[in-house]
Design a protein around this motif. Structure first.
Motif, PDB file in Angstrom:
ATOM      1  N   THR A 363      38.812  29.213  47.544  1.00  0.00           N
ATOM      2  CA  THR A 363      39.923  28.375  47.086  1.00  0.00           C
ATOM      3  C   THR A 363      40.851  29.116  46.126  1.00  0.00           C
ATOM      4  OG1 THR A 363      38.572  27.474  45.288  1.00  0.00           O
ATOM      5  CG2 THR A 363      38.599  26.252  47.358  1.00  0.00           C
ATOM      6  N   LYS A 364      40.280  29.943  45.271  1.00  0.00           N
ATOM      7  CA  LYS A 364      41.073  30.702  44.295  1.00  0.00           C
ATOM      8  C   LYS A 364      40.949  32.189  44.548  1.00  0.00           C
ATOM      9  CE  LYS A 364      39.333  29.023  40.493  1.00  0.00           C
ATOM     10  NZ  LYS A 364      38.576  27.868  40.966  1.00  0.00           N
ATOM     11  N   ILE A 365      42.037  32.906  44.230  1.00  0.00           N
ATOM     12  CA  ILE A 365      42.055  34.364  44.245  1.00  0.00           C
ATOM     13  C   ILE A 365      42.362  34.823  42.820  1.00  0.00           C
ATOM     14  CG2 ILE A 365      43.242  36.426  45.116  1.00  0.00           C
ATOM     15  CD1 ILE A 365      43.916  34.790  47.647  1.00  0.00           C
ATOM     16  N   VAL A 366      41.625  35.788  42.331  1.00  0.00           N
ATOM     17  CA  VAL A 366      41.898  36.369  41.010  1.00  0.00           C
ATOM     18  C   VAL A 366      42.098  37.867  41.200  1.00  0.00           C
ATOM     19  CG1 VAL A 366      41.108  36.665  38.644  1.00  0.00           C
ATOM     20  CG2 VAL A 366      40.467  34.607  39.919  1.00  0.00           C
ATOM     21  N   SER A 367      43.173  38.401  40.651  1.00  0.00           N
ATOM     22  CA  SER A 367      43.541  39.798  40.879  1.00  0.00           C
ATOM     23  C   SER A 367      43.855  40.509  39.581  1.00  0.00           C
ATOM     24  CB  SER A 367      44.760  39.875  41.809  1.00  0.00           C
ATOM     25  OG  SER A 367      45.861  39.142  41.257  1.00  0.00           O
ATOM     26  N   GLY A 368      43.626  41.813  39.569  1.00  0.00           N
ATOM     27  CA  GLY A 368      43.942  42.638  38.408  1.00  0.00           C
ATOM     28  C   GLY A 368      44.789  43.822  38.822  1.00  0.00           C
ATOM     29  N   SER A 369      45.694  44.236  37.951  1.00  0.00           N
ATOM     30  CA  SER A 369      46.735  45.177  38.362  1.00  0.00           C
ATOM     31  C   SER A 369      47.006  46.236  37.301  1.00  0.00           C
ATOM     32  CB  SER A 369      48.019  44.401  38.658  1.00  0.00           C
ATOM     33  OG  SER A 369      49.141  45.237  38.770  1.00  0.00           O
ATOM     34  N   ASN A 370      47.738  47.251  37.735  1.00  0.00           N
ATOM     35  CA  ASN A 370      48.226  48.281  36.831  1.00  0.00           C
ATOM     36  C   ASN A 370      49.367  47.773  35.947  1.00  0.00           C
ATOM     37  OD1 ASN A 370      48.154  50.866  35.755  1.00  0.00           O
ATOM     38  ND2 ASN A 370      49.514  51.744  37.288  1.00  0.00           N
ATOM     39  N   ASP A 371      49.843  46.544  36.215  1.00  0.00           N
ATOM     40  CA  ASP A 371      50.841  45.954  35.314  1.00  0.00           C
ATOM     41  C   ASP A 371      50.170  45.309  34.089  1.00  0.00           C
ATOM     42  OD1 ASP A 371      49.799  43.535  36.187  1.00  0.00           O
ATOM     43  OD2 ASP A 371      51.531  42.990  37.405  1.00  0.00           O
ATOM     44  N   LYS A 372      48.840  45.531  33.954  1.00  0.00           N
ATOM     45  CA  LYS A 372      48.034  45.131  32.791  1.00  0.00           C
ATOM     46  C   LYS A 372      47.732  43.636  32.745  1.00  0.00           C
ATOM     47  CE  LYS A 372      50.389  48.781  30.188  1.00  0.00           C
ATOM     48  NZ  LYS A 372      51.191  49.111  28.985  1.00  0.00           N
ATOM     49  N   THR A 373      48.010  42.915  33.829  1.00  0.00           N
ATOM     50  CA  THR A 373      47.778  41.475  33.847  1.00  0.00           C
ATOM     51  C   THR A 373      46.707  41.100  34.878  1.00  0.00           C
ATOM     52  OG1 THR A 373      49.419  40.943  35.571  1.00  0.00           O
ATOM     53  CG2 THR A 373      50.208  41.086  33.288  1.00  0.00           C
ATOM     54  N   ILE A 374      46.174  39.899  34.670  1.00  0.00           N
ATOM     55  CA  ILE A 374      45.288  39.243  35.634  1.00  0.00           C
ATOM     56  C   ILE A 374      45.997  37.992  36.099  1.00  0.00           C
ATOM     57  CG2 ILE A 374      43.071  38.054  35.908  1.00  0.00           C
ATOM     58  CD1 ILE A 374      42.085  39.841  33.523  1.00  0.00           C
ATOM     59  N   LYS A 375      46.014  37.767  37.397  1.00  0.00           N
ATOM     60  CA  LYS A 375      46.669  36.575  37.929  1.00  0.00           C
ATOM     61  C   LYS A 375      45.668  35.742  38.726  1.00  0.00           C
ATOM     62  CE  LYS A 375      51.397  38.404  38.089  1.00  0.00           C
ATOM     63  NZ  LYS A 375      51.918  37.534  37.008  1.00  0.00           N
ATOM     64  N   GLU A 389      47.277  37.752  29.980  1.00  0.00           N
ATOM     65  CA  GLU A 389      47.792  38.984  29.388  1.00  0.00           C
ATOM     66  C   GLU A 389      47.020  39.339  28.125  1.00  0.00           C
ATOM     67  OE1 GLU A 389      51.958  38.633  28.812  1.00  0.00           O
ATOM     68  OE2 GLU A 389      52.390  38.117  30.909  1.00  0.00           O
ATOM     69  N   GLY A 390      46.739  40.610  27.953  1.00  0.00           N
ATOM     70  CA  GLY A 390      45.987  41.054  26.792  1.00  0.00           C
ATOM     71  C   GLY A 390      45.520  42.493  26.926  1.00  0.00           C
ATOM     72  N   HIS A 391      45.132  42.889  28.137  1.00  0.00           N
ATOM     73  CA  HIS A 391      44.750  44.282  28.349  1.00  0.00           C
ATOM     74  C   HIS A 391      45.963  45.184  28.106  1.00  0.00           C
ATOM     75  CE1 HIS A 391      40.619  43.996  29.650  1.00  0.00           C
ATOM     76  NE2 HIS A 391      40.912  43.057  30.526  1.00  0.00           N
ATOM     77  N   THR A 392      45.691  46.394  27.649  1.00  0.00           N
ATOM     78  CA  THR A 392      46.776  47.325  27.332  1.00  0.00           C
ATOM     79  C   THR A 392      46.837  48.497  28.308  1.00  0.00           C
ATOM     80  OG1 THR A 392      45.324  48.507  25.785  1.00  0.00           O
ATOM     81  CG2 THR A 392      46.685  46.723  24.895  1.00  0.00           C
ATOM     82  N   ASP A 393      46.058  48.397  29.399  1.00  0.00           N
ATOM     83  CA  ASP A 393      46.087  49.430  30.431  1.00  0.00           C
ATOM     84  C   ASP A 393      45.666  48.774  31.746  1.00  0.00           C
ATOM     85  OD1 ASP A 393      46.265  51.884  31.749  1.00  0.00           O
ATOM     86  OD2 ASP A 393      45.294  52.982  30.115  1.00  0.00           O
ATOM     87  N   SER A 407      36.746  40.640  32.838  1.00  0.00           N
ATOM     88  CA  SER A 407      37.539  41.767  33.315  1.00  0.00           C
ATOM     89  C   SER A 407      37.242  42.999  32.487  1.00  0.00           C
ATOM     90  CB  SER A 407      39.032  41.441  33.246  1.00  0.00           C
ATOM     91  OG  SER A 407      39.426  41.225  31.896  1.00  0.00           O
ATOM     92  N   ALA A 408      37.538  44.166  33.067  1.00  0.00           N
ATOM     93  CA  ALA A 408      37.396  45.434  32.344  1.00  0.00           C
ATOM     94  C   ALA A 408      38.555  46.331  32.734  1.00  0.00           C
ATOM     95  CB  ALA A 408      36.062  46.093  32.663  1.00  0.00           C
ATOM     96  N   SER A 409      38.872  47.247  31.819  1.00  0.00           N
ATOM     97  CA  SER A 409      40.140  47.962  31.931  1.00  0.00           C
ATOM     98  C   SER A 409      39.993  49.426  31.547  1.00  0.00           C
ATOM     99  CB  SER A 409      41.181  47.280  31.031  1.00  0.00           C
ATOM    100  OG  SER A 409      42.333  48.064  30.849  1.00  0.00           O
ATOM    101  N   TYR A 410      41.027  50.170  31.876  1.00  0.00           N
ATOM    102  CA  TYR A 410      41.118  51.542  31.390  1.00  0.00           C
ATOM    103  C   TYR A 410      41.383  51.587  29.883  1.00  0.00           C
ATOM    104  CZ  TYR A 410      41.073  53.741  36.043  1.00  0.00           C
ATOM    105  OH  TYR A 410      40.699  54.200  37.282  1.00  0.00           O
ATOM    106  N   ASP A 411      41.659  50.434  29.262  1.00  0.00           N
ATOM    107  CA  ASP A 411      41.793  50.413  27.798  1.00  0.00           C
ATOM    108  C   ASP A 411      40.415  50.379  27.113  1.00  0.00           C
ATOM    109  OD1 ASP A 411      40.853  47.792  28.004  1.00  0.00           O
ATOM    110  OD2 ASP A 411      42.776  46.859  27.546  1.00  0.00           O
ATOM    111  N   GLN A 412      39.342  50.500  27.921  1.00  0.00           N
ATOM    112  CA  GLN A 412      37.950  50.589  27.484  1.00  0.00           C
ATOM    113  C   GLN A 412      37.357  49.259  27.026  1.00  0.00           C
ATOM    114  OE1 GLN A 412      37.371  53.849  24.698  1.00  0.00           O
ATOM    115  NE2 GLN A 412      38.952  55.102  25.683  1.00  0.00           N
ATOM    116  N   SER A 413      38.100  48.176  27.152  1.00  0.00           N
ATOM    117  CA  SER A 413      37.598  46.880  26.705  1.00  0.00           C
ATOM    118  C   SER A 413      37.074  46.049  27.871  1.00  0.00           C
ATOM    119  CB  SER A 413      38.703  46.095  25.983  1.00  0.00           C
ATOM    120  OG  SER A 413      39.655  45.602  26.906  1.00  0.00           O
ATOM    121  N   ILE A 414      36.198  45.110  27.522  1.00  0.00           N
ATOM    122  CA  ILE A 414      35.712  44.090  28.444  1.00  0.00           C
ATOM    123  C   ILE A 414      36.096  42.751  27.843  1.00  0.00           C
ATOM    124  CG2 ILE A 414      33.664  43.044  29.505  1.00  0.00           C
ATOM    125  CD1 ILE A 414      32.340  45.847  29.239  1.00  0.00           C
ATOM    126  N   ARG A 415      36.787  41.934  28.617  1.00  0.00           N
ATOM    127  CA  ARG A 415      37.298  40.672  28.092  1.00  0.00           C
ATOM    128  C   ARG A 415      36.790  39.496  28.919  1.00  0.00           C
ATOM    129  NH1 ARG A 415      42.667  41.471  24.911  1.00  0.00           N
ATOM    130  NH2 ARG A 415      42.689  43.709  24.589  1.00  0.00           N
TER     131      ARG A 415
END
Length: 469
Positions: A363-375, A389-393, A407-415
């Motif tokens: 029913t839902k799709i969740v995506s992560g991008s190089n634009d630093k957002t999750i949709k 919005e919150g990741h910096t990479d 989520s996890a990011s190249y900014d080294q954080s897990i949110r």
């Protein structure tokens, strides 16, 4: 404010037959369900004052003799009837003994009444008396309270066989730890290069690395118990069930492994570049690649059934539900496919840069991008429900359930995010020292893999009974 990763010490064992302390909606793990012995709190009789030299003991001012009461009553009874009625002081009334109406009711009726109390009031009620304590510990009351959670109770266990107060207590503490980010941390050390992918269950974690190996880790000891060799390049993705595991590599091939013998069953060749993600069901193995294609294979014999030229860039992630497959690409698009026909059913445009990860639950799709957002997207309409919005990479990896996104990011954080509001609930910034490549979670832990060659386990259940969590 960023959260560090403190070790969490388990609570000491506590006796069972005690009263629950009163608490409120903001109660923490340390003060909610804090146990203290029940004490009889019957009203004490007035105490005589201390003697003074040469005088008889003085009675408390709160008492009066029977003769004094009678004189006062005779005085008021002689007042003319035409006069306004005079309200008597409360202390002059002859009061009967107070009755505990709850204790006088049949147990089933009393339990039904008490079941309407909120959690704080229920805890307060348990301190009133032994009978109230017994009623407030009714199994049906706590079963009703626990019904709002999804518990992993096997079908052969009947509800009346469980201690629902105990289950509620364990789950409440677990939820409190999620809200406050209280975890015990463990690192799995053994890979000698970046760890790209992982999957786990209640017994084990399986990881794939740039060192070309796949490792099995025992979750009870955090020790590596098996290492598989087979790929000639980095292990970029893997997926398993009770019977088989499928791994994909930068060597352009997939290997299907027997989960009982841990031996290769077959190798699938066809991609012309690294295999970036893989998924399967009881019919098909589906892989995506840097070569911009999605390939569908027969799970029984490994025969290539269909090649979909899916995107204008690398296909970085896929997720299968039934006959629908969702793919995410470096071309900044998400697409939904009918795997039986190869037809593109939907396109989801909104990210401004390439996508690195996608998850789909039907029913839902969740995506992560190089634009630093999750949709978050409505899969049927294609409408974007929210943007986090919150990741910096680059957002490299994510997972979600009905309550939260991790989520996890190249900014080294897990949110951790609230999937209903998009609010960032937790931000772990000290877990890894380099890019985070993969993250998965369940109700009890978050597990992540990183370029720093380590696998991080953040356990929310230290000291808890996790049998049904």
């Amino acid at each position: 404010m960023p959260l560090t990763l403190p070790s969490f010490h388990s609570m000491q064992h506590q006796q069972d037959f005690f009263c629950l302390s009163p608490s409120d909606s903001t109660m923490t793990e340390n003060d909610f369900f804090k146990i203290r012995p029940y004490h009889n709190t019957k009203k004490q009789m007035p105490v005589l004052a201390k003697s003074r030299r040469g005088m008889r003991p003085m009675r408390s001012s709160t008492t009066s003799t029977a003769s004094q009461k009678n004189r006062k009553l005779r005085y008021y009874s002689t007042l003319p009837v035409s006069k306004p009625a005079i309200t008597m002081n409360h202390s002059f009334h002859q009061q009967g003994p107070k009755k505990d109406f709850i204790s006088l009711l049949p147990y089933e009726v009393a339990s039904q009444i008490v079941s309407y109390l909120d959690l704080s009031s229920l805890c307060q009620a348990s301190t009133v008396s032994r009978s109230w304590y017994s009623i407030s510990r009714s199994n049906e009351i706590w079963r009703h309270l626990a019904s709002r959670w999804s518990l992993n109770i096997p079908q052969h266990i009947y509800p009346h066989q469980l201690d629902w107060y105990h289950l509620y207590k364990q789950r409440h503490i677990l939820n409190n730890r999620w809200e406050n980010g209280r975890v015990a941390t463990h690192y799995l050390m053994g890979h000698i290069d970046s760890v790209y992918c992982l999957q786990f269950d209640k017994q084990k974690i399986i990881t794939g690395s740039r060192d070309r190996t796949i490792k099995f880790w025992d979750l009870s000891t955090y020790q590596c118990v098996q290492t598989l060799y087979g790929h000639e390049g980095s292990v970029l993705c893997l997926s398993y069930n009770d019977h088989i595991m499928v791994s994909g590599s930068s060597d352009t091939t997939l290997i299907v492994w027997n989960m009982k013998t841990l031996q290769p069953i077959m190798r699938l060749r066809g991609h012309s570049a690294g295999v970036l993600d893989v998924c399967f069901d009881d019919r098909f193995i589906i892989s995506c690649s840097k070569d911009k294609t999605i390939r569908i294979w027969d799970i029984n014999n490994g025969r290539l059934l269909r090649t979909i030229f899916a995107h204008q860039g690398p296909v970085n992630a896929i997720q299968l539900q039934g006959n629908k497959l969702v793919s995410a690409s470096g071309d900044a698009l998400i697409k939904m496919w009918d795997i039986m026909t190869g037809e593109c059913l939907h396109k989801y445009a909104g990210h401004t840069r390439g996508l690195a990860c996608v998850r789909y639950d039907g029913t839902k799709i969740v995506s992560g991008s190089n634009d630093k957002t999750i949709k978050v997207w409505d899969a049927e309409s294609g409408y974007c429900l929210m943007s986090c919005e919150g990741h910096t990479d680059l957002v490299r990896t994510l997972s979600f359930d009905k309550d939260r996104i991790v989520s996890a990011s190249y900014d080294q954080s897990i949110r951790v995010w609230d999937i209903k509001t998009g609010a960032c609930l937790l931000n772990f910034q000290s877990g890894h020292t380099s890019w985070v490549f993969d993250v998965h979670f369940d109700s009890t832990r978050i597990v992540s893999a990183s370029q720093d060659q380590r696998v991080l386990v953040m356990d929310f259940t230290t000291g808890l009974d996790t049998q049904f969590l």
